[in-house]
Every structure is written in C-alpha cells, then in structure tokens.
Design a protein around this motif. Structure first.
Motif, short mmCIF file in Angstrom:
data_model
loop_
_atom_site.label_atom_id
_atom_site.label_comp_id
_atom_site.label_asym_id
_atom_site.label_seq_id
_atom_site.Cartn_x
_atom_site.Cartn_y
_atom_site.Cartn_z
N ASN A 2 30.58 41.21 6.44
CA ASN A 2 31.40 42.41 6.67
C ASN A 2 32.20 42.76 5.41
O ASN A 2 33.17 42.09 5.08
N MET A 3 31.79 43.81 4.73
CA MET A 3 32.39 44.12 3.43
C MET A 3 32.70 45.62 3.34
O MET A 3 31.97 46.37 2.68
N ASP A 4 33.76 46.05 3.98
CA ASP A 4 34.09 47.49 3.95
C ASP A 4 34.53 47.92 2.55
O ASP A 4 34.20 49.01 2.09
N SER A 61 42.04 36.07 -5.55
CA SER A 61 40.89 35.17 -5.74
C SER A 61 39.56 35.92 -5.85
O SER A 61 38.58 35.39 -6.34
N THR A 62 39.52 37.17 -5.37
CA THR A 62 38.30 37.98 -5.30
C THR A 62 37.14 37.26 -4.62
O THR A 62 35.98 37.44 -5.00
N SER A 63 37.45 36.48 -3.60
CA SER A 63 36.36 35.86 -2.84
C SER A 63 36.73 35.77 -1.36
O SER A 63 37.68 35.08 -0.99
N SER A 64 35.95 36.47 -0.52
CA SER A 64 36.19 36.41 0.93
C SER A 64 35.95 34.99 1.44
O SER A 64 36.65 34.51 2.32
N LEU A 78 40.31 44.33 1.11
CA LEU A 78 39.92 45.13 2.28
C LEU A 78 38.89 44.39 3.14
O LEU A 78 38.96 44.40 4.37
N ASN A 79 37.94 43.74 2.48
CA ASN A 79 36.91 43.00 3.23
C ASN A 79 37.54 42.00 4.18
O ASN A 79 37.17 41.91 5.36
N VAL A 80 38.51 41.26 3.66
CA VAL A 80 39.13 40.20 4.46
C VAL A 80 39.99 40.78 5.58
O VAL A 80 39.99 40.30 6.71
N1 ASP Z 1 34.24 39.70 -3.99
C1 ASP Z 1 33.88 40.32 -2.73
C2 ASP Z 1 34.18 39.41 -1.58
O1 ASP Z 1 34.19 38.21 -1.74
C3 ASP Z 1 32.46 40.72 -2.70
C4 ASP Z 1 32.23 41.79 -3.72
O2 ASP Z 1 32.09 41.45 -4.90
O3 ASP Z 1 32.21 42.96 -3.35
O4 ASP Z 1 34.40 39.88 -0.49
#
Ligand code: ASP
Length: 404
Positions: free
Chosen positions: A300-302, A265-268, A384-386
């Motif tokens: 939080n976006m590692d 989904s590319t969305s946290s 990774l962020n999630v």
């Molecule tokens: N798509 C990422 C997220 O939702 C944010 C990003 O574009 O780096 O965590």
C-alpha cells in the motif's frame, strides 16, 4: 518521580535538533561531517530495523491469522484491507495527476534539458511473470533476500495451515506466539533508539541536499508535497472521521511517531515496528493490525503513487510529450500497479517509476533528471504510505465490528 518523555515527543525534539545541526553544518561547510560521522549512526539504526523486518512480518502475520481463529474472518479482513488499499491508491493517483496538470499547464514546471540524463532501468518481465514470482520456490531464499511479497504469501499459507490443522498444530501455535513475544520485546528496544536515527538522518539530509538541483526542481517537489498533504487531509482525515468517528487531529497525533520516523528513514518496512505501536495507540485490534500493517508496508503506497504521477507528468513535459486523457488513465492504472510492486525500502518508488514511463513511451533515462533529489520526494511519500497503513488498520477494526 519524574515522568519519562513520550516517544513522539522525543522524536519531535530529535527532528528539530537534526534540522538545526544540519543547517549549522551546511552553512558552516561541515556537510561531510554529517555524512561521515552522523549518518553512520542512522545507518546502524536502520540496519537493526531491517534485520528484524522479515521475522516481524512473518510472525506478525501468522500470529494475526491464528488469533482470528477462523479462515473466513481472515478472508473478510483481507478483502476489506485490499479494497481500502486499492481505492485510496487510485484516489492518490487522481490527486497526483490533478496537481501535476495544474502545475504543468500554469507553466510552473521547469523545462530541463535531458540530453545528459542517464538512468538504466531493470527490465520488467510483464504482469504474468511478476505474478508468478510472488510465489516462492524456496522459503529460505525468500527470507534471505527479504522478498516481502513472498514472505507474505508464506505467512498466509503457514497461518492458514496452522488453523486448518487444529489441535495437532498446538505446538506450532505456541511457538509462533512465544517467538513473536520475543521479537516484540526486541522491537521495543530498537524503537527506543528511534530518536538517534531521526536526529542523525535529518542532520545529514539537511546538510547535504542544499544544492542548486534542489532549487531548480523546487516546484516539482512542492507539487508532490501538495499532493501528499491534500491526500492525507482529505482521505485519511475523512476515513478517520466517517468510518471510525475519530477526530482527525487525534488520528494524526496518534500516527505522529510513525509518520516522522517514516519521513526520516524513507522505509515503510523499517517503520513497521513503530507503526504497530501507533496503530495500537489508536485502538486498532492487535490481530487486525498484525495482518494489515505488514501487508500495507509491502503493497500500500499512496505517497509513491502520487510521486509517480507527478514525476511522469513532469518528465513527459521535459520530453515535450503532451499526455492525452487516455494516457492519463494509463498513468492511473500503471502507477497503481507500480506502487503495489514497490518494495517498502528507500528509493524503490523511483525504480518502479520506470514501469510507468515505459508504458507511456517516455524515455526511462529521463529519471536521471530527478534522481539527485529522490530522497526529498521519498521522505514525503514514505510518510504518506505509512499513514495510509495505519488508517486502514483502524478502519478495518471498526468494519469488523470491534471497538476502537
Ligand atoms: N520508500 C518508500 C517506502 O518505503 C517506497 C518508495 O520509494 O516509494 O514506502
């Protein structure tokens, strides 16, 4: 009675099917079919998630604060959470820079001509005005714009005030927990549709991204993904093992559904409902996860930090700029701040990359060189962020002296 297949299993099968169908469409010349007829179903699913994200963040955070029942406890959870976020993001930057420099000095990065590159960045108002903008002037506008940092501030204020008002706020407490129960119900229905979202998006990405640009940027993508993987293995495995006493394999198994969902989904923010289920499965306490996860999906976006470091070194080399140690420190600081300011939505990390480039005097138009493959970077960084958010909720549960 036949047992129903678990959600992670369904998601895994959807992912594999999506890849297979995507490849078949790519080689069969039906890429436009996936864009026209499969992706829209993924879009419907992501729209559904986006439509509940504001109530989920608002009610989840207020409910978490109310359940902690004491503002001091909220403060203690808040400090531990933010400390975990900041330290892991700084480590992510160092890992990203290390890999980028190894690739760069080994001559593995392609040298692209930026003459035709076009990208226009939004102007940044600077740190102080960004800080001011976090505080809303109109609550409803924050909701309609889905401005998540403002929604978090509103949740903190409302949750704190409900606690402070004590008995007189009983009606509000009951309202919040009842409304949250309804939203949770809706969330679990939408999550049950996740395999459809994963399948359609995966088929579309695989069928449409197989162009030459992907090949020419392959090593930059590999570099970012190595950074993502090393960070996950090093930081999250060690966090699970050292702080929680949990086998890392068990941790990644528990987080799997959210990781795959974030990847596609590319969305946290959209992944939040799935992350909540995974965190609960891994033993994170409900009130803590309700507080940590919405905050994490916003600040939080590692993965984003690693991507910004790799992209900066790569674009600097395209611009023939050799970064000094002092400039690397600037990259760590600005990429940490930029990742905090990155919204948890698709593509936001690339927009914030402009801030890091500006700080180093690299022309922002150079982002045009990587814009076409941003989704590929974005899939890994969001995953990774999630994972980082889930790891934090499990660690903070332990640090607060609760059992996992
Ligand atoms: N798509 C990422 C997220 O939702 C944010 C990003 O574009 O780096 O965590």
């Amino acid at each position: 009675m036949k047992k129903k297949m678990s959600l992670p299993m369904q998601i895994l099968i959807a992912l594999l099917l999506g890849i297979a169908v995507g490849l078949a469409c790519y080689f069969g010349g039906f890429a436009s079919f996936t864009a026209n007829y499969l992706k829209p179903f993924g879009d419907i699913f992501v729209n559904l998630l986006k439509f509940i994200v504001v109530p989920v963040v608002l009610l989840s955070m207020i409910d978490g604060i109310i359940s902690m029942n004491d503002m001091r406890k909220v403060g203690s959870v808040g400090i531990k959470t933010v400390a975990y976020f900041m330290v892991t993001t700084a480590i992510a930057c160092v890992i990203g820079l290390a890999f980028a420099n190894v690739f760069n000095s080994a001559g593995l990065f392609p040298v692209l001509d930026a003459a035709g590159a076009e990208y226009e960045a939004n102007a940044f108002g600077g740190f102080m005005s960004t800080l001011v903008a976090i505080f809303p002037t109109n609550m409803w506008k924050s909701f309609t714009d889905a401005n998540m940092l403002q929604v978090i501030v509103i949740s903190l204020f409302l949750g704190g005030s409900i606690l402070a008002a004590g008995e007189r706020a009983k009606l509000c407490r009951d309202f919040v927990s009842s409304a949250y129960a309804v939203i949770e119900q809706l969330m679990s229905f939408i999550i049950s549709l996740a395999p459809i979202g994963v399948f359609t998006y995966m088929a579309w990405v695989v069928a449409t991204q197989g162009s030459e640009i992907l090949v020419s940027l392959l090593l930059v993508i590999v570099c970012a993904y190595l950074g993502y993987i090393v960070h996950a293995v090093l930081v999250y495995s060690l966090s699970a093992k050292i702080f929680v006493g949990m086998n890392p394999i068990r941790f990644f198994k528990g987080a799997f559904a959210a990781m795959i969902f974030a990847f596609t989904s590319t969305s946290s923010a959209a992944t939040l409902p799935v992350s909540k289920e995974c965190a609960a499965e891994l033993g994170a306490e409900d009130d803590i996860a309700s507080f940590v996860l919405p905050l994490g999906s916003t600040i939080n976006m590692d993965g984003t930090a690693i991507y910004q470091c790799v992209a900066t070194v790569f674009l600097a080399s395209c611009a023939n700029i050799h970064l000094t140690i002092g400039q690397m420190v600037i990259v760590v600081v600005t990429a940490t701040l930029a990742s905090i300011g990155t919204a948890g939505v698709s593509g936001a990390g690339m927009i914030m990359l402009a801030m890091v480039l500006e700080a180093l005097g690299i022309p922002v138009a150079y982002i045009g060189l990587i814009v076409a493959v941003d989704r590929i970077f974005d899939m890994g960084r969001t995953c990774l962020n999630v994972t980082g958010d889930i790891a934090c909720s499990v660690c903070v549960t332990k640090w607060e002296g609760r059992k996992n």
